[in-house]
Write an enzyme that holds these catalytic residues in place. Structure first.
Site, PDB file in Angstrom:
ATOM      1  N   LYS A   1      -2.047  -4.263   9.851  1.00  0.00           N
ATOM      2  CA  LYS A   1      -0.677  -3.863   9.522  1.00  0.00           C
ATOM      3  C   LYS A   1      -0.065  -3.154  10.717  1.00  0.00           C
ATOM      4  O   LYS A   1      -0.647  -2.193  11.241  1.00  0.00           O
ATOM      5  CB  LYS A   1      -0.661  -2.945   8.301  1.00  0.00           C
ATOM      6  CG  LYS A   1       0.743  -2.633   7.785  1.00  0.00           C
ATOM      7  CD  LYS A   1       0.685  -1.957   6.428  1.00  0.00           C
ATOM      8  CE  LYS A   1       2.082  -1.772   5.841  1.00  0.00           C
ATOM      9  NZ  LYS A   1       2.034  -1.218   4.470  1.00  0.00           N
TER      10      LYS A   1
ATOM     11  N   SER B   1       0.606   3.841  10.516  1.00  0.00           N
ATOM     12  CA  SER B   1       1.273   4.951   9.851  1.00  0.00           C
ATOM     13  C   SER B   1       1.656   6.008  10.874  1.00  0.00           C
ATOM     14  O   SER B   1       0.863   6.334  11.760  1.00  0.00           O
ATOM     15  CB  SER B   1       0.356   5.576   8.794  1.00  0.00           C
ATOM     16  OG  SER B   1       0.904   6.798   8.331  1.00  0.00           O
TER      17      SER B   1
ATOM     18  N   PHE C   1      -2.203  10.040   4.387  1.00  0.00           N
ATOM     19  CA  PHE C   1      -3.403   9.394   3.841  1.00  0.00           C
ATOM     20  C   PHE C   1      -4.152  10.320   2.881  1.00  0.00           C
ATOM     21  O   PHE C   1      -5.383  10.485   2.974  1.00  0.00           O
ATOM     22  CB  PHE C   1      -4.349   8.948   4.958  1.00  0.00           C
ATOM     23  CG  PHE C   1      -3.851   7.833   5.821  1.00  0.00           C
ATOM     24  CD1 PHE C   1      -2.725   7.090   5.502  1.00  0.00           C
ATOM     25  CD2 PHE C   1      -4.521   7.507   7.000  1.00  0.00           C
ATOM     26  CE1 PHE C   1      -2.276   6.058   6.316  1.00  0.00           C
ATOM     27  CE2 PHE C   1      -4.091   6.484   7.819  1.00  0.00           C
ATOM     28  CZ  PHE C   1      -2.970   5.760   7.491  1.00  0.00           C
TER      29      PHE C   1
ATOM     30  N   THR D   1      -3.412   3.822   1.414  1.00  0.00           N
ATOM     31  CA  THR D   1      -4.453   3.724   2.421  1.00  0.00           C
ATOM     32  C   THR D   1      -5.639   4.629   2.062  1.00  0.00           C
ATOM     33  O   THR D   1      -5.471   5.791   1.715  1.00  0.00           O
ATOM     34  CB  THR D   1      -3.912   4.095   3.798  1.00  0.00           C
ATOM     35  OG1 THR D   1      -2.895   3.134   4.174  1.00  0.00           O
ATOM     36  CG2 THR D   1      -4.964   4.089   4.858  1.00  0.00           C
TER      37      THR D   1
ATOM     38  N   GLY E   1      12.358   1.439   2.962  1.00  0.00           N
ATOM     39  CA  GLY E   1      13.515   1.061   2.169  1.00  0.00           C
ATOM     40  C   GLY E   1      14.554   0.286   2.952  1.00  0.00           C
ATOM     41  O   GLY E   1      14.270  -0.282   4.009  1.00  0.00           O
TER      42      GLY E   1
ATOM     43  N   ASN F   1       1.981   9.111  10.209  1.00  0.00           N
ATOM     44  CA  ASN F   1       1.651  10.418   9.648  1.00  0.00           C
ATOM     45  C   ASN F   1       0.240  10.911   9.938  1.00  0.00           C
ATOM     46  O   ASN F   1      -0.158  11.958   9.431  1.00  0.00           O
ATOM     47  CB  ASN F   1       1.880  10.393   8.133  1.00  0.00           C
ATOM     48  CG  ASN F   1       3.326  10.097   7.793  1.00  0.00           C
ATOM     49  OD1 ASN F   1       4.236  10.630   8.409  1.00  0.00           O
ATOM     50  ND2 ASN F   1       3.543   9.198   6.839  1.00  0.00           N
ATOM     51  N   THR F   2      -0.533  10.160  10.711  1.00  0.00           N
ATOM     52  CA  THR F   2      -1.842  10.614  11.177  1.00  0.00           C
ATOM     53  C   THR F   2      -1.779  10.689  12.694  1.00  0.00           C
ATOM     54  O   THR F   2      -1.549   9.667  13.355  1.00  0.00           O
ATOM     55  CB  THR F   2      -2.960   9.642  10.751  1.00  0.00           C
ATOM     56  OG1 THR F   2      -3.052   9.632   9.322  1.00  0.00           O
ATOM     57  CG2 THR F   2      -4.307  10.080  11.322  1.00  0.00           C
TER      58      THR F   2
ATOM     59  N   ASN G   1      -6.341  -1.374   1.735  1.00  0.00           N
ATOM     60  CA  ASN G   1      -5.789  -0.928   3.011  1.00  0.00           C
ATOM     61  C   ASN G   1      -6.584   0.291   3.476  1.00  0.00           C
ATOM     62  O   ASN G   1      -6.675   1.282   2.754  1.00  0.00           O
ATOM     63  CB  ASN G   1      -4.313  -0.581   2.792  1.00  0.00           C
ATOM     64  CG  ASN G   1      -3.582  -0.221   4.057  1.00  0.00           C
ATOM     65  OD1 ASN G   1      -3.941   0.733   4.739  1.00  0.00           O
ATOM     66  ND2 ASN G   1      -2.523  -0.962   4.356  1.00  0.00           N
TER      67      ASN G   1
ATOM     68  N   ASN H   1       5.036  -1.591   8.632  1.00  0.00           N
ATOM     69  CA  ASN H   1       4.868  -0.277   8.028  1.00  0.00           C
ATOM     70  C   ASN H   1       6.192   0.482   8.069  1.00  0.00           C
ATOM     71  O   ASN H   1       7.235  -0.082   8.407  1.00  0.00           O
ATOM     72  CB  ASN H   1       3.772   0.487   8.782  1.00  0.00           C
ATOM     73  CG  ASN H   1       3.000   1.435   7.877  1.00  0.00           C
ATOM     74  OD1 ASN H   1       3.564   2.091   7.013  1.00  0.00           O
ATOM     75  ND2 ASN H   1       1.699   1.517   8.087  1.00  0.00           N
TER      76      ASN H   1
ATOM     77  N   ASN I   1       8.303   9.561   3.815  1.00  0.00           N
ATOM     78  CA  ASN I   1       7.054  10.186   3.407  1.00  0.00           C
ATOM     79  C   ASN I   1       6.273  10.639   4.629  1.00  0.00           C
ATOM     80  O   ASN I   1       6.304  10.003   5.682  1.00  0.00           O
ATOM     81  CB  ASN I   1       6.222   9.232   2.533  1.00  0.00           C
ATOM     82  CG  ASN I   1       5.229   8.423   3.349  1.00  0.00           C
ATOM     83  OD1 ASN I   1       4.132   8.885   3.644  1.00  0.00           O
ATOM     84  ND2 ASN I   1       5.624   7.204   3.723  1.00  0.00           N
TER      85      ASN I   1
ATOM     86  N   ASN J   1      -5.044  -0.460   8.787  1.00  0.00           N
ATOM     87  CA  ASN J   1      -3.773   0.232   8.993  1.00  0.00           C
ATOM     88  C   ASN J   1      -3.880   1.084  10.257  1.00  0.00           C
ATOM     89  O   ASN J   1      -4.594   2.086  10.286  1.00  0.00           O
ATOM     90  CB  ASN J   1      -3.466   1.110   7.776  1.00  0.00           C
ATOM     91  CG  ASN J   1      -2.104   1.790   7.867  1.00  0.00           C
ATOM     92  OD1 ASN J   1      -1.443   1.747   8.899  1.00  0.00           O
ATOM     93  ND2 ASN J   1      -1.699   2.429   6.788  1.00  0.00           N
TER      94      ASN J   1
ATOM     95  N   ALA K   1       0.836  -1.198   0.000  1.00  0.00           N
ATOM     96  CA  ALA K   1       0.000   0.000   0.000  1.00  0.00           C
ATOM     97  C   ALA K   1       0.870   1.246   0.000  1.00  0.00           C
ATOM     98  O   ALA K   1       1.996   1.240   0.497  1.00  0.00           O
ATOM     99  CB  ALA K   1      -0.911  -0.005   1.217  1.00  0.00           C
ATOM    100  N   GLY K   2       0.315   2.318  -0.542  1.00  0.00           N
ATOM    101  CA  GLY K   2       1.017   3.588  -0.566  1.00  0.00           C
ATOM    102  C   GLY K   2       1.328   4.080  -1.963  1.00  0.00           C
ATOM    103  O   GLY K   2       1.452   5.291  -2.183  1.00  0.00           O
TER     104      GLY K   2
ATOM    105  N   ASP L   1      -0.495   3.070  -5.068  1.00  0.00           N
ATOM    106  CA  ASP L   1      -1.776   3.354  -5.728  1.00  0.00           C
ATOM    107  C   ASP L   1      -2.808   3.668  -4.649  1.00  0.00           C
ATOM    108  O   ASP L   1      -3.599   2.813  -4.255  1.00  0.00           O
ATOM    109  CB  ASP L   1      -2.202   2.159  -6.580  1.00  0.00           C
ATOM    110  CG  ASP L   1      -3.419   2.457  -7.437  1.00  0.00           C
ATOM    111  OD1 ASP L   1      -3.912   3.598  -7.403  1.00  0.00           O
ATOM    112  OD2 ASP L   1      -3.907   1.540  -8.126  1.00  0.00           O
ATOM    113  N   LYS L   2      -2.809   4.899  -4.191  1.00  0.00           N
ATOM    114  CA  LYS L   2      -3.629   5.271  -3.046  1.00  0.00           C
ATOM    115  C   LYS L   2      -5.120   5.238  -3.334  1.00  0.00           C
ATOM    116  O   LYS L   2      -5.933   5.046  -2.421  1.00  0.00           O
ATOM    117  CB  LYS L   2      -3.231   6.664  -2.560  1.00  0.00           C
ATOM    118  CG  LYS L   2      -1.814   6.738  -1.992  1.00  0.00           C
ATOM    119  CD  LYS L   2      -1.470   8.147  -1.563  1.00  0.00           C
ATOM    120  CE  LYS L   2      -0.067   8.208  -0.980  1.00  0.00           C
ATOM    121  NZ  LYS L   2       0.045   7.419   0.260  1.00  0.00           N
TER     122      LYS L   2
END
Length: 350
Positions: A215, A181, A120, A91, A262, A183-184, A145, A244, A116, A178, A67-68, A70-71
């Site tokens: 996840k 993440s 979302f 997501t 990565g 980032n939320t 996701n 994640n 990143n 999920n 995931a990530g 093709d959002k």
């Protein structure tokens, strides 16, 4: 050839701008069904030995796209045509949201990594459902996701996830919650077992017969990894996706905020996989993601107990033929070791 193009051209442009350009190109490719079908015949996994069944779903190969990328479920068919055994979209949140302010995507070529803090960004569950209903033209296993809408308070998180599940589960081969993440704001707090149990139970009920996975983050303490594994098995979930992105900056020079993916994530992702396999590998399907770059990484994850393996950052650095190369190399390795199926490999060194 792609590495030259990346080094000399793509790396000179903003990472998110290149990503959006790639998505548009894939969408255009999806409008050419003859070309998409031809690519699928050339590049998709076809060897019988690569086929694997997980939680009742038949996959043409064990290696898929995380995931990530093709959002919004905009280019599932072209991605499958390039050789991914499954494509996990999202997501996706119940309500459309723009995500965090730009810039929010950063390449770290020297570390073969990406940071990143997208947040979302997506068009919402209803729009994703509309796209997933469209005919694809080529076979594709699709995971969906789902995450929490940022403006929804944590006290209403369960209802928010359930809304997405009801819209998307009927259109997915499997569904992923999920909660990992970075980032939320507050999202990772939902990984605490006392908060995760009611969330997963409610989403599982809403998902019906669609297999449900959760996840998790690589930054969980080992005892929390064990607790989530026990909870997932106790609730009858299909499996766990590990892991994640990480908030750690070990091994990289950048201090940009966001989730790191990565190569620097490779060791911890593998460690979490092995721990999950020891704890619940006989009761859950394990999907390994994080630092997967080549066939050696895929092979190692399978041996450690993963039934499915995912990548994303490697696609940025290796280009569109990356999944096809991994599939061919994996089939050769199976033959060289005298195996006739992926199942014979899973968990052999765990």
């Amino acid at each position: 050839m792609y590495r030259i193009v990346f080094t000399q051209v793509l790396s000179r442009f903003d990472a998110e701008a290149v990503h959006h350009l790639t998505i548009r190109a894939l969408r255009l490719l999806g409008l050419l069904p003859f070309v998409t079908r031809r690519l699928h015949r050339l590049l998709a996994p076809r060897e019988e030995s690569l086929r694997v069944t997980a939680f009742g779903v038949h996959f043409p190969g064990p290696f898929g796209l995380a995931a990530g990328f093709d959002k919004d479920a905009r280019c599932v068919a072209p991605l499958a045509a390039f050789g991914f055994g499954h494509v996990e979209v999202g997501t996706i949140t119940a309500h459309a949201q723009p995500g965090n302010p730009r810039p929010r995507l950063f390449r770290l070529p020297e570390s073969r990594a990406v940071i990143n803090r997208m947040g979302f960004n997506n068009a919402g569950a209803a729009e994703a459902a509309r796209r997933l209903r469209r005919p694809r033209g080529v076979p594709a296993v699709v995971g969906v996701n789902i995450g929490k809408t940022k403006v929804v308070p944590e006290s209403e998180a369960v209802d928010d996830y359930v809304t997405s599940a009801r819209l998307l589960a009927p259109l997915a081969d499997y569904l992923v919650v999920n909660v990992s993440s970075p980032n939320t704001p507050g999202l990772r707090d939902l990984q605490a077992v006392d908060r995760l149990r009611p969330l997963l139970a409610a989403v599982k009920e809403a998902a019906g017969r669609t297999p449900l996975l959760v996840k998790i983050a690589p930054d969980l303490a080992d005892e929390d990894v064990d607790a989530v594994a026990e909870l997932a098995a106790d609730l009858g979930l299909a499996g766990i996706i590990a892991t994640n992105t990480t908030i750690s900056r070990e091994g990289v020079a950048s201090t940009e905020a966001g989730g790191l993916s990565g190569r620097p994530l490779k060791a911890r992702s593998l460690e979490v996989l092995r721990r999950l396999h020891r704890k619940a590998g006989d009761r859950l399907t394990l999907v390994s993601v994080g630092g997967v770059e080549d066939v050696d990484d895929v092979w190692e994850r399978l041996l450690a107990g993963a039934t499915l393996v995912q990548g994303y950052t490697g696609l940025i650095y290796e280009g569109p033929l990356w999944p096809s190369r991994i599939n061919r190399a994996l089939a050769r390795r199976l033959r060289r070791h005298g195996h006739t199926s992926i199942r014979e490999v899973v968990g052999r060194t765990a």
